[in-house]
Every structure is written in C-alpha cells, then in structure tokens.
Design an enzyme around this catalytic site. Sequence first.
Site, PDB file in Angstrom:
ATOM      1  N   GLY A  15      -9.917   8.444  -5.536  1.00 28.21           N
ATOM      2  CA  GLY A  15      -8.540   8.104  -5.891  1.00 28.21           C
ATOM      3  C   GLY A  15      -7.572   9.266  -5.960  1.00 28.21           C
ATOM      4  CB  THR A  16      -7.246  12.637  -4.377  1.00 24.99           C
ATOM      5  OG1 THR A  16      -7.376  12.325  -2.999  1.00 24.99           O
ATOM      6  CG2 THR A  16      -8.555  13.168  -4.927  1.00 24.99           C
ATOM      7  CG  ASN A  17      -4.450   9.571  -0.675  1.00 25.48           C
ATOM      8  OD1 ASN A  17      -3.451  10.146  -0.270  1.00 25.48           O
ATOM      9  ND2 ASN A  17      -5.644   9.734  -0.125  1.00 25.48           N
ATOM     10  CG  MET A  94     -13.852   3.447   1.715  1.00 23.91           C
ATOM     11  SD  MET A  94     -12.993   4.199   3.134  1.00 23.91           S
ATOM     12  CE  MET A  94     -12.641   5.834   2.495  1.00 23.91           C
ATOM     13  CB  ILE A  96     -12.359  -3.998   7.609  1.00 24.77           C
ATOM     14  CG1 ILE A  96     -12.629  -2.525   7.965  1.00 24.77           C
ATOM     15  CG2 ILE A  96     -11.407  -4.625   8.629  1.00 24.77           C
ATOM     16  CD1 ILE A  96     -13.187  -2.285   9.342  1.00 24.77           C
ATOM     17  CG  LEU A  97      -8.250  -5.797   3.198  1.00 30.32           C
ATOM     18  CD1 LEU A  97      -6.878  -5.313   2.763  1.00 30.32           C
ATOM     19  CD2 LEU A  97      -8.952  -6.541   2.076  1.00 30.32           C
ATOM     20  CG  ASN A 111      -4.869   2.283   5.702  1.00 29.06           C
ATOM     21  OD1 ASN A 111      -5.492   2.512   4.657  1.00 29.06           O
ATOM     22  ND2 ASN A 111      -5.354   2.622   6.890  1.00 29.06           N
ATOM     23  CG  HIS A 113      -6.599   6.734   9.547  1.00 24.23           C
ATOM     24  ND1 HIS A 113      -7.833   6.160   9.278  1.00 24.23           N
ATOM     25  CD2 HIS A 113      -6.786   7.549  10.613  1.00 24.23           C
ATOM     26  CE1 HIS A 113      -8.713   6.602  10.156  1.00 24.23           C
ATOM     27  NE2 HIS A 113      -8.119   7.441  10.973  1.00 24.23           N
TER      28      HIS A 113
HETATM   29  C1  GAR Z   1      -8.603   9.682   2.108  1.00 25.87           C
HETATM   30  O1  GAR Z   1      -8.745  10.821   2.925  1.00 25.87           O
HETATM   31  C2  GAR Z   1      -8.067   8.520   2.919  1.00 25.87           C
HETATM   32  O2  GAR Z   1      -7.134   8.888   3.879  1.00 25.87           O
HETATM   33  C3  GAR Z   1      -9.328   8.036   3.576  1.00 25.87           C
HETATM   34  O3  GAR Z   1     -10.312   8.130   2.571  1.00 25.87           O
HETATM   35  C4  GAR Z   1      -9.971   9.182   1.651  1.00 25.87           C
HETATM   36  C5  GAR Z   1      -9.936   8.611   0.246  1.00 25.87           C
HETATM   37  O4  GAR Z   1      -9.725   9.616  -0.714  1.00 25.87           O
HETATM   38  N1  GAR Z   1      -9.167   6.700   4.064  1.00 25.87           N
HETATM   39  C6  GAR Z   1      -9.758   6.252   5.175  1.00 25.87           C
HETATM   40  O5  GAR Z   1     -10.534   6.909   5.836  1.00 25.87           O
HETATM   41  C7  GAR Z   1      -9.395   4.828   5.572  1.00 25.87           C
HETATM   42  N2  GAR Z   1      -9.754   4.573   6.926  1.00 25.87           N
HETATM   43  P1  GAR Z   1      -9.163   9.302  -2.166  1.00 25.87           P
HETATM   44  O6  GAR Z   1     -10.011   8.177  -2.776  1.00 25.87           O
HETATM   45  O7  GAR Z   1      -9.374  10.585  -2.905  1.00 25.87           O
HETATM   46  O8  GAR Z   1      -7.709   8.929  -2.066  1.00 25.87           O
END
Ligand code: GAR
Length: 211
Positions: A15-17, A94, A96-97, A111, A113
């Site tokens: 969950g850093t995003n 993670m 796919i909906l 989203n 990516h």
């Molecule tokens: C992030 O790098 C995000 O872009 C990627 O997973 C990581 C999640 O990190 N998402 C995908 O690859 C989706 N196809 P986070 O949980 O620290 O935000």
Amino acid sequence: MSAVKRIAVLVSGGGTNLQALIDAQNRGELVNGEIAAVIASKPGAYALERAAKAGIPGYVVARKDYPNNQAMTTALVDKLKRLDIDLVVLAGFMVILTEAMVKAYPNAILNVHPALIPSFCGEGYYGLHVHEKALEYGVKVSGATVHFVSEECDGGPIVLQKAVEVRADDTPETLQRRIMEQAEWVILPQAVSLFCQGRLRAEGRTVHILP
Ligand code: GAR
C-alpha cells in the site's frame, strides 16, 4: 464544482501508493476528493494498517472467499455501491476484475501500472515481474502509467505517464523503488485530483485534461 467525490482505494499488499494518496490528501492536494474507503483483497494486507492509522474505514473482500473473479467482482461492486463511491482507484490491486466492474463504473476506475503502457503490461505483468521483464529486455527508460480501466487488461485510455531512467546496475527491486518514488507516487495523486475536479474527459483512447 460538484459535490466532493467519494474515493475507494483497492489494494492487495503493502500500500505505498495508498500512502501517497493519504499524504496528498493530508496536504490538501486531492482537490474535491475524499478517501472514503480502503478495500483489500487479502485479510492481512499492510495497506489496511495504513488506512487504520489515517482513520479511513478498511474492508476486506477476499479473493479466497469466492469461487472465481466474477463472483468476487459482484461482491465488490455491491460493496462500492453501498458505500456510495464515485471513483475506484486500483493501487497495487492484484485481482483482474471482470466486465461487471467496468459497467458499474465506466471511466471511473483508475489503475496505476509500473511501466510505460503499452510496454510490459497485460496479464502476468504485475509487481516485480514488470521490472524483471523491463530489465531482461534492456530498456533504458521505463516509468509508470495511470489509466482508466476498461474490459481489456491494462488497455484503457491513458490519463498520465511519467518516464524514469533505467540504470546499468539496476535490479528489479531498485528499479521498482525508483519508479515508485519518481513516478507512481507523483502521478497517481495527480490523476485522482484531476478526476475529482471533473477535469478528465475521455474521447476514444485519448484523455483530455481540462484547464
Ligand atoms: C505498484 O508498483 C503498482 O504499480 C503495482 O504493484 C505495486 C504495488 O505496490 N501494480 C501492478 O503491477 C498492477 N498491474 P503498493 O502496494 O506498495 O502500492
């Protein structure tokens, strides 16, 4: 401006995003938006702790509790509607909906990516794998993309992109970290804020950013 948009952030891991969105909200940078819910696809996701610390209600809709992605999507849509959500943000989500989600929230799901779409995207390209593939291919530049979610995996209209250099001594982990810091954590809050202000207009594949 219209009423404040209620945002749900969907997560599966660290969950850093999500944290970048919370920090942006605390700085007043999610203009006309409010993170109203965090929904995790796994009970132990650390992202739920980040939500709790920020005083944001957290929920679990666990993939393992449903026989397939379709059944899980139906449950998620139901939850989002009950929470009166306007914008769904997939932040390291993670699962796919299925089509039902896109139909319920047309051009209202964002989203993030970790690559410059259409490179290194689609099924099987998630998390660290994306960066492994980019390094294997030998690209000198990678980055991140925020896009609207459509029926096609990673195929919806692009909202924002940011390029990041690849260094000769990069590992998948160092590249992932640089792309997060320099691109994902920057453009995801920006895209969310633009959406909440009603400044994104999709026309076919092109997203216009209104002044
Ligand atoms: C992030 O790098 C995000 O872009 C990627 O997973 C990581 C999640 O990190 N998402 C995908 O690859 C989706 N196809 P986070 O949980 O620290 O935000």
